[in-house]
Design a protein around this motif. Structure first.
Motif, PDB file in Angstrom:
ATOM      1  N   PHE A   1      -6.669 -47.076 -32.002  1.00 39.50           N
ATOM      2  CA  PHE A   1      -5.976 -47.419 -33.248  1.00 39.50           C
ATOM      3  C   PHE A   1      -5.181 -46.203 -33.700  1.00 39.50           C
ATOM      4  CE2 PHE A   1      -9.360 -50.460 -32.945  1.00 39.50           C
ATOM      5  CZ  PHE A   1      -8.864 -51.606 -33.529  1.00 39.50           C
ATOM      6  N   SER A   2      -3.941 -46.128 -33.264  1.00 42.65           N
ATOM      7  CA  SER A   2      -3.086 -44.998 -33.606  1.00 42.65           C
ATOM      8  C   SER A   2      -1.675 -45.491 -33.876  1.00 42.65           C
ATOM      9  CB  SER A   2      -3.082 -43.963 -32.469  1.00 42.65           C
ATOM     10  OG  SER A   2      -2.698 -44.553 -31.246  1.00 42.65           O
ATOM     11  N   LEU A   3      -0.846 -44.628 -34.417  1.00 45.88           N
ATOM     12  CA  LEU A   3       0.540 -45.017 -34.672  1.00 45.88           C
ATOM     13  C   LEU A   3       1.251 -45.256 -33.341  1.00 45.88           C
ATOM     14  CD1 LEU A   3       1.487 -42.539 -37.551  1.00 45.88           C
ATOM     15  CD2 LEU A   3       1.114 -45.001 -37.730  1.00 45.88           C
ATOM     16  N   PRO A   4       2.073 -46.298 -33.250  1.00 53.24           N
ATOM     17  CA  PRO A   4       2.726 -46.635 -31.971  1.00 53.24           C
ATOM     18  C   PRO A   4       3.908 -45.712 -31.658  1.00 53.24           C
ATOM     19  CG  PRO A   4       3.414 -48.183 -33.655  1.00 53.24           C
ATOM     20  CD  PRO A   4       2.394 -47.285 -34.305  1.00 53.24           C
ATOM     21  N   ILE A   5       3.595 -44.421 -31.575  1.00 52.66           N
ATOM     22  CA  ILE A   5       4.630 -43.412 -31.279  1.00 52.66           C
ATOM     23  C   ILE A   5       4.270 -42.772 -29.948  1.00 52.66           C
ATOM     24  CG2 ILE A   5       5.710 -41.264 -32.029  1.00 52.66           C
ATOM     25  CD1 ILE A   5       4.872 -42.057 -34.919  1.00 52.66           C
ATOM     26  N   TYR A   6       5.106 -42.999 -28.942  1.00 51.68           N
ATOM     27  CA  TYR A   6       4.816 -42.450 -27.619  1.00 51.68           C
ATOM     28  C   TYR A   6       5.552 -41.123 -27.468  1.00 51.68           C
ATOM     29  CZ  TYR A   6       3.996 -42.121 -22.609  1.00 51.68           C
ATOM     30  OH  TYR A   6       3.601 -41.702 -21.363  1.00 51.68           O
ATOM     31  N   ALA A   7       4.829 -40.037 -27.673  1.00 51.54           N
ATOM     32  CA  ALA A   7       5.365 -38.686 -27.529  1.00 51.54           C
ATOM     33  C   ALA A   7       4.223 -37.794 -27.075  1.00 51.54           C
ATOM     34  CB  ALA A   7       5.938 -38.188 -28.851  1.00 51.54           C
ATOM     35  N   PRO A   8       4.518 -36.724 -26.336  1.00 49.23           N
ATOM     36  CA  PRO A   8       3.441 -35.842 -25.879  1.00 49.23           C
ATOM     37  C   PRO A   8       2.512 -35.438 -27.018  1.00 49.23           C
ATOM     38  CG  PRO A   8       5.514 -35.201 -24.875  1.00 49.23           C
ATOM     39  CD  PRO A   8       5.834 -36.275 -25.873  1.00 49.23           C
ATOM     40  N   PHE A   9       1.225 -35.552 -26.767  1.00 48.68           N
ATOM     41  CA  PHE A   9       0.164 -35.174 -27.702  1.00 48.68           C
ATOM     42  C   PHE A   9      -0.030 -36.176 -28.855  1.00 48.68           C
ATOM     43  CE2 PHE A   9       2.111 -31.206 -26.060  1.00 48.68           C
ATOM     44  CZ  PHE A   9       1.097 -30.879 -25.158  1.00 48.68           C
ATOM     45  N   SER A  10       0.724 -37.271 -28.861  1.00 47.18           N
ATOM     46  CA  SER A  10       0.462 -38.306 -29.856  1.00 47.18           C
ATOM     47  C   SER A  10      -0.801 -39.069 -29.464  1.00 47.18           C
ATOM     48  CB  SER A  10       1.644 -39.270 -29.976  1.00 47.18           C
ATOM     49  OG  SER A  10       1.755 -40.061 -28.797  1.00 47.18           O
ATOM     50  N   GLY A  11      -1.376 -39.802 -30.422  1.00 48.71           N
ATOM     51  CA  GLY A  11      -2.574 -40.584 -30.137  1.00 48.71           C
ATOM     52  C   GLY A  11      -2.328 -41.614 -29.053  1.00 48.71           C
ATOM     53  N   LEU A  12      -1.191 -42.296 -29.118  1.00 54.20           N
ATOM     54  CA  LEU A  12      -0.870 -43.316 -28.123  1.00 54.20           C
ATOM     55  C   LEU A  12      -0.721 -42.695 -26.737  1.00 54.20           C
ATOM     56  CD1 LEU A  12      -0.181 -46.249 -27.482  1.00 54.20           C
ATOM     57  CD2 LEU A  12       2.197 -45.765 -28.075  1.00 54.20           C
ATOM     58  N   TYR A  13      -0.070 -41.539 -26.669  1.00 54.16           N
ATOM     59  CA  TYR A  13       0.122 -40.839 -25.395  1.00 54.16           C
ATOM     60  C   TYR A  13      -1.230 -40.479 -24.770  1.00 54.16           C
ATOM     61  CZ  TYR A  13       1.604 -37.141 -22.131  1.00 54.16           C
ATOM     62  OH  TYR A  13       1.817 -36.367 -21.014  1.00 54.16           O
ATOM     63  N   LYS A  14      -2.137 -39.913 -25.588  1.00 54.54           N
ATOM     64  CA  LYS A  14      -3.451 -39.507 -25.078  1.00 54.54           C
ATOM     65  C   LYS A  14      -4.289 -40.724 -24.693  1.00 54.54           C
ATOM     66  CE  LYS A  14      -4.117 -36.725 -28.675  1.00 54.54           C
ATOM     67  NZ  LYS A  14      -4.733 -35.727 -29.588  1.00 54.54           N
ATOM     68  N   GLY A  15      -4.163 -41.794 -25.488  1.00 53.96           N
ATOM     69  CA  GLY A  15      -4.898 -43.022 -25.175  1.00 53.96           C
ATOM     70  C   GLY A  15      -4.466 -43.636 -23.858  1.00 53.96           C
ATOM     71  N   LEU A  16      -3.148 -43.679 -23.623  1.00 49.21           N
ATOM     72  CA  LEU A  16      -2.626 -44.242 -22.376  1.00 49.21           C
ATOM     73  C   LEU A  16      -2.976 -43.369 -21.170  1.00 49.21           C
ATOM     74  CD1 LEU A  16       0.887 -45.569 -23.440  1.00 49.21           C
ATOM     75  CD2 LEU A  16      -1.008 -46.921 -22.525  1.00 49.21           C
ATOM     76  N   LYS A  17      -2.949 -42.067 -21.353  1.00 49.74           N
ATOM     77  CA  LYS A  17      -3.294 -41.152 -20.267  1.00 49.74           C
ATOM     78  C   LYS A  17      -4.746 -41.366 -19.832  1.00 49.74           C
ATOM     79  CE  LYS A  17      -3.221 -36.224 -19.052  1.00 49.74           C
ATOM     80  NZ  LYS A  17      -2.987 -34.833 -19.553  1.00 49.74           N
ATOM     81  N   ALA A  18      -5.644 -41.504 -20.804  1.00 49.75           N
ATOM     82  CA  ALA A  18      -7.046 -41.767 -20.493  1.00 49.75           C
ATOM     83  C   ALA A  18      -7.208 -43.157 -19.872  1.00 49.75           C
ATOM     84  CB  ALA A  18      -7.896 -41.648 -21.765  1.00 49.75           C
TER      85      ALA A  18
END
Length: 425
Positions: A155-172
């Motif tokens: 549950f994070s803001l839908p902003i795909y940028a390095p070190f954003s919550g979405l970026y880290k979630g997708l990487k995992a």
């Protein structure tokens, strides 16, 4: 606070969208029975992106119906009977480790991370048919940590940028998908399941093949990831709450042990006794303890929907396109069916409620077309956990009653530091 100020239906904003929060038996009944007619499931963008469009939670209409029907086969009574010894084996092994760690070092254990680890192992074995490495191994811990990273950023803001919550979630998520793909390819090479029963993932693979469809690896990975999330995060939350309430209410724990004693499940000669479905179904009071726990602390606080058209709910107009959140925890708190609502009292469930009255007064697993597919599995798991905990351990919460947080499931803010000792009977 908002419930007291605004009532059972009020407007708010969440994840940048206008949202109506709904609670109360009749209001929630209207929402849950209005699926596909008034509302449709609509999780926040970050959840849809990370979990994927191919998972059950994001499917609609016929696709949702067919997928749910397949998954439900893995939670039949016959299937649950196969899962019972696996669950008991893992729970017993885990509790032995806790007791050894407490006696050897004299220090406390942080219960919530330990329970999450336990439930992850059980979910991997039963839902995906994966035989994990030895408990506590480095590779297993890395897998658990990666999954936790994904969940933290679900549950994070839908902003795909390095070190954003979405970026880290997708990487995992991608690391988890790679491991699941390995499991799928092993299953495709096997003629018969090596564990003696068909897990959920195996059933999904067979369903795809029987329909003559080309195997969609991405959808299978998304479904498996969702199953892992639902199968371990929620049960870990509920099991932690169970342990908490039993510690804070020793008379309830005594009644659980009395029931176990009456069934021949307490004492040295019973410790290795396998718990079959028939035996577990006879433990009525223990089942009520599980119910009362998830009434007071439902692991999932509510569900997300979107209004398909403008409609009226109890005198309020909900505009088309607005998000709607129905609250499970608040609905339990205001349900007229329950008296002394804040009291932990499993006895309230010993006498059956009128079916219509309880249908939407007690909704820890949601309701309607999208009620939790694994609810019987969850209840079985929690019952076994309660039995083994009560007949093997005594424990003390070192910080007393914990402050509870939500993210995305309910959990103790201090991770529940606890001292364990062996139950002497």
């Amino acid at each position: 606070m908002k419930r007291r100020q605004y009532g059972h239906i009020y407007k708010t904003h969440l994840f940048g969208r206008p949202t109506v929060r709904v609670m109360g038996v009749e209001n929630v009944r209207h929402i849950l029975l209005g699926e596909h007619r008034l509302v449709a499931v609509h999780w926040p963008a970050s959840v849809r992106i990370i979990l994927g469009s191919g998972c059950l939670s994001n499917l609609h209409d016929v696709k949702h119906k067919h997928r749910k029907k397949v998954i439900m086969k893995a939670f039949s009574r016959e299937a649950l009977e196969h899962y019972t010894p696996v669950i008991q084996e893992e729970v017993c092994a885990c509790l032995k480790q806790w007791l050894l760690a407490s006696s050897a070092s004299g220090t406390c254990l942080l219960v919530y991370p330990e329970v999450k680890h336990l439930m992850f192992r059980i979910a991997m074995r039963i839902l995906l048919g994966f035989q994990p490495n030895e408990a506590g191994s480095k590779s297993e811990q890395q897998l658990v940590d990666t999954f936790e990273e994904m969940i933290r950023n679900l549950f994070s803001l839908p902003i795909y940028a390095p070190f954003s919550g979405l970026y880290k979630g997708l990487k995992a998520r991608n690391v988890i998908h790679a491991k699941i793909e390995e499991i799928i390819r092993v299953k495709l090479a096997e003629k018969e399941p090596s564990n003696g029963y068909k897990d959920v993932l195996q059933l999904l693979i067979e369903h795809t093949q029987s329909r003559g469809e080309q195997l969609n690896m991405q959808e299978l990975k998304e479904s498996a990831t969702e199953l892992l999330f639902g199968g371990h995060e929620t049960t870990a939350s509920a099991a932690t709450s169970l342990l908490t309430y039993l510690s804070l209410h020793p008379k309830v724990l005594q009644k659980v042990r009395k029931e176990l004693q009456e069934k021949g499940l307490l004492g040295n000669c019973s410790q290795e006794k396998l718990l079959g479905m028939e035996v577990l179904e006879q433990l009525k009071y223990t089942g009520c303890v599980v119910k009362e726990t998830i009434r007071l602390s439902p692991p999932v606080p509510g569900g997300f929907r979107v209004a398909l058209k403008t409609f009226e709910l109890n005198g309020y107009q909900i505009p088309k396109g607005w998000n709607v959140i129905y609250s499970i925890s608040d609905t339990h708190s205001v349900a007229e069916l329950f008296t002394n609502k804040e009291e932990f009292n499993p006895d309230r469930f010993m006498a059956p409620f009128p079916e219509d009255a309880s249908r939407f007064s007690f909704i820890p697993f949601g309701g309607g077309l999208r009620s939790c597919v694994g609810k019987e599995f969850a209840k079985l798991l929690l019952k076994i956990f309660t039995v083994e905990l009560a007949r093997n351990c005594d424990w003390q919460l070192l910080n007393g009653p914990p402050v509870m947080k939500t993210g995305p499931t309910v959990y103790p803010a201090d991770n529940l530091p606890t001292k364990f000792t062996t139950f002497k009977g």
